[in-house]
Scaffold this motif. Structure first.
Motif, PDB file in Angstrom:
ATOM      1  N   PHE A  34      38.153  43.118  57.999  1.00 30.10           N
ATOM      2  CA  PHE A  34      37.041  42.769  57.396  1.00 30.10           C
ATOM      3  C   PHE A  34      36.218  42.301  58.479  1.00 30.10           C
ATOM      4  O   PHE A  34      34.949  41.998  58.484  1.00 30.10           O
ATOM      5  CB  PHE A  34      37.359  41.483  56.450  1.00 30.10           C
ATOM      6  CG  PHE A  34      38.724  41.773  55.989  1.00 30.10           C
ATOM      7  CD1 PHE A  34      37.709  42.476  54.612  1.00 30.10           C
ATOM      8  CD2 PHE A  34      40.269  41.795  55.874  1.00 30.10           C
ATOM      9  CE1 PHE A  34      38.344  42.364  53.026  1.00 30.10           C
ATOM     10  CE2 PHE A  34      40.868  42.154  54.884  1.00 30.10           C
ATOM     11  CZ  PHE A  34      40.077  42.695  53.748  1.00 30.10           C
ATOM     12  N   ARG A  54      31.454  42.214  63.586  1.00 36.80           N
ATOM     13  CA  ARG A  54      31.095  40.551  62.967  1.00 36.80           C
ATOM     14  C   ARG A  54      30.899  39.202  64.361  1.00 36.80           C
ATOM     15  O   ARG A  54      31.901  40.037  65.323  1.00 36.80           O
ATOM     16  CB  ARG A  54      31.715  39.517  62.468  1.00 36.80           C
ATOM     17  CG  ARG A  54      32.000  40.736  60.694  1.00 36.80           C
ATOM     18  CD  ARG A  54      30.971  40.888  59.744  1.00 36.80           C
ATOM     19  NE  ARG A  54      30.293  39.323  59.357  1.00 36.80           N
ATOM     20  CZ  ARG A  54      30.479  39.157  58.786  1.00 36.80           C
ATOM     21  NH1 ARG A  54      31.428  39.883  57.266  1.00 36.80           N
ATOM     22  NH2 ARG A  54      30.031  37.704  57.833  1.00 36.80           N
ATOM     23  N   THR A  73      31.345  32.635  60.059  1.00 37.38           N
ATOM     24  CA  THR A  73      31.426  33.897  59.738  1.00 37.38           C
ATOM     25  C   THR A  73      33.349  33.584  59.180  1.00 37.38           C
ATOM     26  O   THR A  73      33.733  34.525  58.337  1.00 37.38           O
ATOM     27  CB  THR A  73      31.377  34.513  60.786  1.00 37.38           C
ATOM     28  OG1 THR A  73      30.163  34.636  61.348  1.00 37.38           O
ATOM     29  CG2 THR A  73      32.088  36.215  60.704  1.00 37.38           C
ATOM     30  N   PRO A 118      26.651  33.739  54.183  1.00 36.65           N
ATOM     31  CA  PRO A 118      27.144  34.887  53.531  1.00 36.65           C
ATOM     32  C   PRO A 118      27.587  35.172  54.103  1.00 36.65           C
ATOM     33  O   PRO A 118      27.877  36.078  55.281  1.00 36.65           O
ATOM     34  CB  PRO A 118      24.958  34.932  53.110  1.00 36.65           C
ATOM     35  CG  PRO A 118      24.501  33.816  53.603  1.00 36.65           C
ATOM     36  CD  PRO A 118      25.097  33.077  54.960  1.00 36.65           C
ATOM     37  N   ASP A 119      28.473  35.677  53.257  1.00 40.17           N
ATOM     38  CA  ASP A 119      29.384  37.163  53.228  1.00 40.17           C
ATOM     39  C   ASP A 119      30.548  36.699  54.290  1.00 40.17           C
ATOM     40  O   ASP A 119      30.793  37.139  54.879  1.00 40.17           O
ATOM     41  CB  ASP A 119      28.508  38.162  53.811  1.00 40.17           C
ATOM     42  CG  ASP A 119      27.929  38.744  52.905  1.00 40.17           C
ATOM     43  OD1 ASP A 119      28.289  39.237  51.287  1.00 40.17           O
ATOM     44  OD2 ASP A 119      26.755  39.332  53.250  1.00 40.17           O
ATOM     45  N   GLY A 120      30.359  35.406  54.208  1.00 36.35           N
ATOM     46  CA  GLY A 120      31.712  34.835  55.440  1.00 36.35           C
ATOM     47  C   GLY A 120      32.871  34.496  54.340  1.00 36.35           C
ATOM     48  O   GLY A 120      32.785  35.104  53.288  1.00 36.35           O
ATOM     49  N   PHE A 121      34.085  35.033  55.470  1.00 37.07           N
ATOM     50  CA  PHE A 121      35.013  35.566  54.823  1.00 37.07           C
ATOM     51  C   PHE A 121      35.837  33.948  55.519  1.00 37.07           C
ATOM     52  O   PHE A 121      36.039  32.892  56.313  1.00 37.07           O
ATOM     53  CB  PHE A 121      36.084  36.552  55.705  1.00 37.07           C
ATOM     54  CG  PHE A 121      35.457  37.614  55.140  1.00 37.07           C
ATOM     55  CD1 PHE A 121      35.331  38.473  53.622  1.00 37.07           C
ATOM     56  CD2 PHE A 121      34.922  37.728  56.546  1.00 37.07           C
ATOM     57  CE1 PHE A 121      35.193  39.429  53.532  1.00 37.07           C
ATOM     58  CE2 PHE A 121      34.437  39.708  56.105  1.00 37.07           C
ATOM     59  CZ  PHE A 121      34.325  39.940  54.504  1.00 37.07           C
ATOM     60  N   HIS A 162      38.560  38.440  47.214  1.00 38.61           N
ATOM     61  CA  HIS A 162      38.115  39.736  48.293  1.00 38.61           C
ATOM     62  C   HIS A 162      39.241  41.336  47.894  1.00 38.61           C
ATOM     63  O   HIS A 162      39.124  41.962  48.246  1.00 38.61           O
ATOM     64  CB  HIS A 162      37.045  39.386  48.756  1.00 38.61           C
ATOM     65  CG  HIS A 162      36.586  41.032  49.709  1.00 38.61           C
ATOM     66  ND1 HIS A 162      35.252  40.981  49.716  1.00 38.61           N
ATOM     67  CD2 HIS A 162      37.222  41.233  51.016  1.00 38.61           C
ATOM     68  CE1 HIS A 162      34.769  41.594  50.097  1.00 38.61           C
ATOM     69  NE2 HIS A 162      36.134  41.980  51.379  1.00 38.61           N
ATOM     70  N   THR A 164      35.532  35.620  50.076  1.00 41.87           N
ATOM     71  CA  THR A 164      34.142  35.617  50.409  1.00 41.87           C
ATOM     72  C   THR A 164      33.318  34.712  50.145  1.00 41.87           C
ATOM     73  O   THR A 164      33.293  34.377  48.823  1.00 41.87           O
ATOM     74  CB  THR A 164      34.027  37.218  51.086  1.00 41.87           C
ATOM     75  OG1 THR A 164      32.668  37.223  51.499  1.00 41.87           O
ATOM     76  CG2 THR A 164      33.419  37.358  49.302  1.00 41.87           C
ATOM     77  N   LYS A 165      32.564  34.488  50.532  1.00 44.82           N
ATOM     78  CA  LYS A 165      31.331  33.362  50.218  1.00 44.82           C
ATOM     79  C   LYS A 165      29.718  34.731  49.802  1.00 44.82           C
ATOM     80  O   LYS A 165      29.459  34.788  51.013  1.00 44.82           O
ATOM     81  CB  LYS A 165      30.721  33.165  50.558  1.00 44.82           C
ATOM     82  CG  LYS A 165      29.948  31.679  50.374  1.00 44.82           C
ATOM     83  CD  LYS A 165      29.411  30.430  51.571  1.00 44.82           C
ATOM     84  CE  LYS A 165      28.189  29.875  50.760  1.00 44.82           C
ATOM     85  NZ  LYS A 165      27.886  28.326  51.701  1.00 44.82           N
ATOM     86  N   PRO A 166      29.760  34.875  48.423  1.00 49.54           N
ATOM     87  CA  PRO A 166      28.456  36.109  48.461  1.00 49.54           C
ATOM     88  C   PRO A 166      27.388  35.228  48.996  1.00 49.54           C
ATOM     89  O   PRO A 166      26.807  34.193  49.351  1.00 49.54           O
ATOM     90  CB  PRO A 166      28.355  35.771  46.753  1.00 49.54           C
ATOM     91  CG  PRO A 166      29.308  35.429  46.329  1.00 49.54           C
ATOM     92  CD  PRO A 166      30.084  34.656  47.506  1.00 49.54           C
TER      93      PRO A 166
END
Length: 232
Positions: free
Chosen positions: A51, A55, A131, A160-163, A215, A230-232
């Motif tokens: 993941f 990043r 992130t 955005p896209d953070g986990f 996710h 995850t955050k879309p």
């Protein structure tokens, strides 16, 4: 004085962990040792690798305990800037002692009570958007308000896209993944009725209310799991 400060910073949740000099191995500089660190650090790092490849940004650990895990994470994922957090003053002393001993590029530990509105604290606002947020072996030894606080705060602070990652035991569809986890859950609830192993579906549903999407669920040693939202 130190005792008054520790009392003032006592978490609102009643969440405690038995990392104390005299109960665990402790070095003169204040570093404490977690018995489970050697067992679970590498599997968690391996699970996160898929993941976090490529990043950058800031990673926050909620409930850093002794501080050993975040040192290992900072070495495994140096492109991320790591911030440890703990509501416990003695734990933060151990975290910062590990940071100094390892000359690790992490930030100093910050005080964070996950049951409060931590997303709007000055220390967190200074490092958002995040992130990654990680919480290992926390939500089953704390009231459900801690889990909800982590999910709600993650919805506010992840970019955005953070986990958001949780590590520990879980039930799946209401069933334990092993007899050992079932016994552990009974013992937790006997110690404190507000504690207990949480269910994957409950995290999925509550996370969705905070703007997070389920996710992945990765098997880990000893019937533990690494659960990723995850955050879309």
């Amino acid at each position: 004085d130190r005792a008054a400060l520790a009392l003032a910073e006592r978490p609102t949740t009643g969440h405690t962990q038995a990392f104390r000099p005299g109960t665990v191995r402790t070095e003169p500089d204040g570093r404490m040792y977690s018995a489970v660190f050697e067992k679970n650090a590498k599997p968690v790092i391996d699970g996160l690798s898929a993941f976090l490849a490529g990043r950058t940004g800031t990673a926050l650990e909620i409930g850093s305990g002794t501080g050993q895990h975040i040192i290992a994470f900072s070495q495994a994922f140096p492109a991320l800037t790591w911030t440890p957090s703990e509501p416990d003053l003695i734990h933060r002393a151990s975290i910062d002692a590990w940071r100094a001993h390892s000359n690790a590029p992490t930030s100093r530990s910050i005080s964070l009570d996950a049951a409060r509105d931590w997303a709007n604290s000055p220390e967190i606002l200074a490092i958002t958007p995040l992130t990654l947020i990680l919480s290992l072996n926390v939500i089953h030894i704390s009231p459900i308000g801690v889990l909800h606080g982590i999910l709600n705060g993650a919805g506010k602070t992840l970019g955005p896209d953070g986990f958001l990652g949780f590590y520990g035991p879980f039930t799946e569809n209401g069933a334990h993944t092993g007899d050992g986890n079932a016994m552990f859950d009974r013992r937790l609830r006997a110690d404190n009725p507000d504690w207990g192993v949480r269910d994957v579906d409950d995290l999925r549903e509550t996370g969705a209310g905070a703007g997070l999407v389920f996710h992945a669920l990765l098997p880990m040693p000893s019937n533990n799991r690494l659960l990723i939202l995850t955050k879309p």
